[in-house]
Design a protein around this motif. Structure first.
Motif, short mmCIF file in Angstrom:
data_model
loop_
_atom_site.label_atom_id
_atom_site.label_comp_id
_atom_site.label_asym_id
_atom_site.label_seq_id
_atom_site.Cartn_x
_atom_site.Cartn_y
_atom_site.Cartn_z
N LEU A 82 0.00 -0.87 5.19
CA LEU A 82 0.32 -2.12 4.51
C LEU A 82 0.10 -2.02 3.00
O LEU A 82 0.84 -2.62 2.21
N ILE A 83 -0.88 -1.25 2.57
CA ILE A 83 -1.08 -1.04 1.14
C ILE A 83 0.16 -0.38 0.54
O ILE A 83 0.66 -0.80 -0.50
N GLU A 84 0.68 0.64 1.22
CA GLU A 84 1.89 1.32 0.74
C GLU A 84 3.07 0.35 0.69
O GLU A 84 3.86 0.38 -0.25
N ARG A 85 3.17 -0.51 1.67
CA ARG A 85 4.26 -1.49 1.72
C ARG A 85 4.15 -2.48 0.56
O ARG A 85 5.11 -2.74 -0.16
N TRP A 86 2.96 -3.05 0.37
CA TRP A 86 2.79 -4.09 -0.63
C TRP A 86 2.72 -3.56 -2.05
O TRP A 86 2.93 -4.30 -3.00
N LYS A 87 2.45 -2.29 -2.22
CA LYS A 87 2.45 -1.68 -3.57
C LYS A 87 3.82 -1.77 -4.23
O LYS A 87 3.93 -1.67 -5.44
N LYS A 88 4.86 -1.94 -3.42
CA LYS A 88 6.23 -1.94 -3.93
C LYS A 88 6.66 -3.30 -4.49
O LYS A 88 7.77 -3.46 -4.97
N LEU A 89 5.77 -4.29 -4.41
CA LEU A 89 6.09 -5.62 -4.94
C LEU A 89 6.33 -5.56 -6.45
O LEU A 89 5.71 -4.75 -7.14
N PRO A 90 7.16 -6.46 -6.97
CA PRO A 90 7.30 -6.57 -8.43
C PRO A 90 5.95 -6.93 -9.07
O PRO A 90 5.11 -7.56 -8.43
N SER A 91 5.76 -6.55 -10.31
CA SER A 91 4.48 -6.74 -11.02
C SER A 91 3.99 -8.19 -10.99
O SER A 91 2.80 -8.44 -10.81
N HIS A 92 4.90 -9.16 -11.21
CA HIS A 92 4.44 -10.56 -11.28
C HIS A 92 3.86 -11.02 -9.94
O HIS A 92 2.97 -11.87 -9.90
N LEU A 93 4.31 -10.44 -8.83
CA LEU A 93 3.75 -10.80 -7.53
C LEU A 93 2.47 -10.04 -7.24
O LEU A 93 1.56 -10.56 -6.60
N LYS A 94 2.37 -8.81 -7.74
CA LYS A 94 1.11 -8.05 -7.58
C LYS A 94 -0.03 -8.77 -8.29
O LYS A 94 -1.17 -8.74 -7.84
N ARG A 95 0.28 -9.39 -9.42
CA ARG A 95 -0.76 -10.11 -10.17
C ARG A 95 -1.13 -11.42 -9.49
O ARG A 95 -2.20 -11.96 -9.71
N ARG A 96 -0.25 -11.94 -8.67
CA ARG A 96 -0.46 -13.25 -8.05
C ARG A 96 -1.31 -13.18 -6.78
O ARG A 96 -2.12 -14.06 -6.52
N PHE A 97 -1.09 -12.15 -5.96
CA PHE A 97 -1.73 -12.08 -4.64
C PHE A 97 -2.75 -10.96 -4.58
O PHE A 97 -2.50 -9.85 -5.03
N SER A 98 -3.90 -11.26 -3.96
CA SER A 98 -4.88 -10.19 -3.75
C SER A 98 -4.40 -9.30 -2.60
O SER A 98 -3.63 -9.74 -1.74
N VAL A 99 -4.87 -8.07 -2.61
CA VAL A 99 -4.51 -7.12 -1.56
C VAL A 99 -5.03 -7.64 -0.21
O VAL A 99 -4.34 -7.55 0.81
N LEU A 100 -6.22 -8.21 -0.21
CA LEU A 100 -6.80 -8.77 1.01
C LEU A 100 -5.89 -9.86 1.59
O LEU A 100 -5.61 -9.89 2.78
N TYR A 101 -5.41 -10.77 0.74
CA TYR A 101 -4.51 -11.84 1.18
C TYR A 101 -3.24 -11.25 1.80
O TYR A 101 -2.82 -11.67 2.88
N LEU A 102 -2.62 -10.31 1.10
CA LEU A 102 -1.36 -9.73 1.59
C LEU A 102 -1.54 -9.08 2.96
O LEU A 102 -0.73 -9.27 3.86
N ILE A 103 -2.60 -8.31 3.11
CA ILE A 103 -2.82 -7.60 4.37
C ILE A 103 -3.21 -8.58 5.48
O ILE A 103 -2.72 -8.49 6.61
N GLU A 104 -4.08 -9.53 5.15
CA GLU A 104 -4.51 -10.50 6.16
C GLU A 104 -3.33 -11.31 6.69
O GLU A 104 -3.24 -11.59 7.88
N HIS A 105 -2.40 -11.68 5.80
CA HIS A 105 -1.28 -12.53 6.20
C HIS A 105 -0.07 -11.76 6.71
O HIS A 105 0.95 -12.37 7.05
N SER A 106 -0.18 -10.45 6.78
CA SER A 106 0.93 -9.66 7.34
C SER A 106 0.46 -8.80 8.51
O SER A 106 1.19 -7.94 8.99
N SER A 107 -0.77 -9.03 8.97
CA SER A 107 -1.30 -8.28 10.11
C SER A 107 -2.14 -9.21 10.97
O SER A 107 -2.31 -10.38 10.64
N HIS A 108 -2.66 -8.67 12.06
CA HIS A 108 -3.55 -9.45 12.93
C HIS A 108 -5.00 -8.99 12.79
O HIS A 108 -5.84 -9.31 13.61
N LEU A 109 -5.27 -8.25 11.72
CA LEU A 109 -6.63 -7.76 11.49
C LEU A 109 -7.51 -8.85 10.90
O LEU A 109 -7.03 -9.74 10.19
N SER A 110 -8.79 -8.77 11.17
CA SER A 110 -9.74 -9.74 10.61
C SER A 110 -10.03 -9.37 9.16
O SER A 110 -9.86 -8.22 8.75
#
Length: 196
Positions: free
Chosen positions: A143-171
């Motif tokens: 998921l880190i590899e997937r979300w790294k491809k986001l445009p810069s303005h979105l990378k600055r907006r969302f934390s990595v924890l938020y992105l992974i939590e909301h795109s997986s079933h992990l705690s």
């Protein structure tokens, strides 16, 4: 990615006179949601301005984050589309009925553009489905590899924890453990929890 943006622009411009402004189909806790099927009619959505989450209906998990210009819903019809769009902060979105969209694509000789978009969206979905999920470590790194491809303005907006939590079933704790381990080993650099 540039090629697909050109395809989006070309289709949005060519079909602008046939679209309708989309109003939210649902507002849940202040979040504006737009469905790809309304009153049993499939729709193709044109993101004209802003950023939108593309989410799975049954689990509300984030499949992708789409910025303007984008065209969503060109894939072959299901009984009802399993995804919806959710506006992030602001945005402008219009729609055209699915059957009318494809009729105009052929009439206006935009088939190559539509196929490029369809191919990109299919590849994106396959990438998501094929994410390594054998254990939490593999899933987080995928998921880190997937979300790294986001445009810069979105990378600055969302934390990595938020992105992974909301795109997986992990705690949160499982994700945090892997992120901490990656940072300690120098394999991940974050600033205030966000991609640099």
């Amino acid at each position: 990615m540039h090629r697909v943006t050109v395809n989006y622009d070309r289709i949005i411009d060519a079909l602008a006179g046939y679209t309708h402004i989309a109003n939210p189909d649902e507002i849940s806790r202040g979040k504006r949601r737009y469905h790809l099927t309304k009153d049993n009619v499939r729709r193709v959505m044109f993101i004209l301005d802003g950023d939108f989450l593309l989410k799975l209906k049954d689990k509300n998990k984030v499949l992708n984050i789409l910025s303007s210009p984008s065209v969503v819903g060109v894939t072959p019809p299901y009984d009802e589309s399993p995804v919806y769009l959710e506006r992030i902060d602001y945005g402008k979105i219009s729609y055209i009925e699915y059957d009318v969209f494809w009729q105009l694509i052929f009439e206006k000789d935009l088939f190559d553009d539509a196929m490029s978009i369809l191919s990109c969206q299919y590849s994106d979905l396959m990438d998501y489905i094929q994410l390594s999920k054998s254990n939490s470590y593999d899933e987080v790194t995928s998921l880190i590899e997937r979300w790294k491809k986001l445009p810069s303005h979105l990378k600055r907006r969302f934390s990595v924890l938020y992105l992974i939590e909301h795109s997986s079933h992990l705690s949160k704790s499982s994700i945090s453990r892997v992120l901490k381990d990656l940072k300690e080993r120098g394999e991940l650099e974050l600033v205030n929890g966000k991609f640099t």
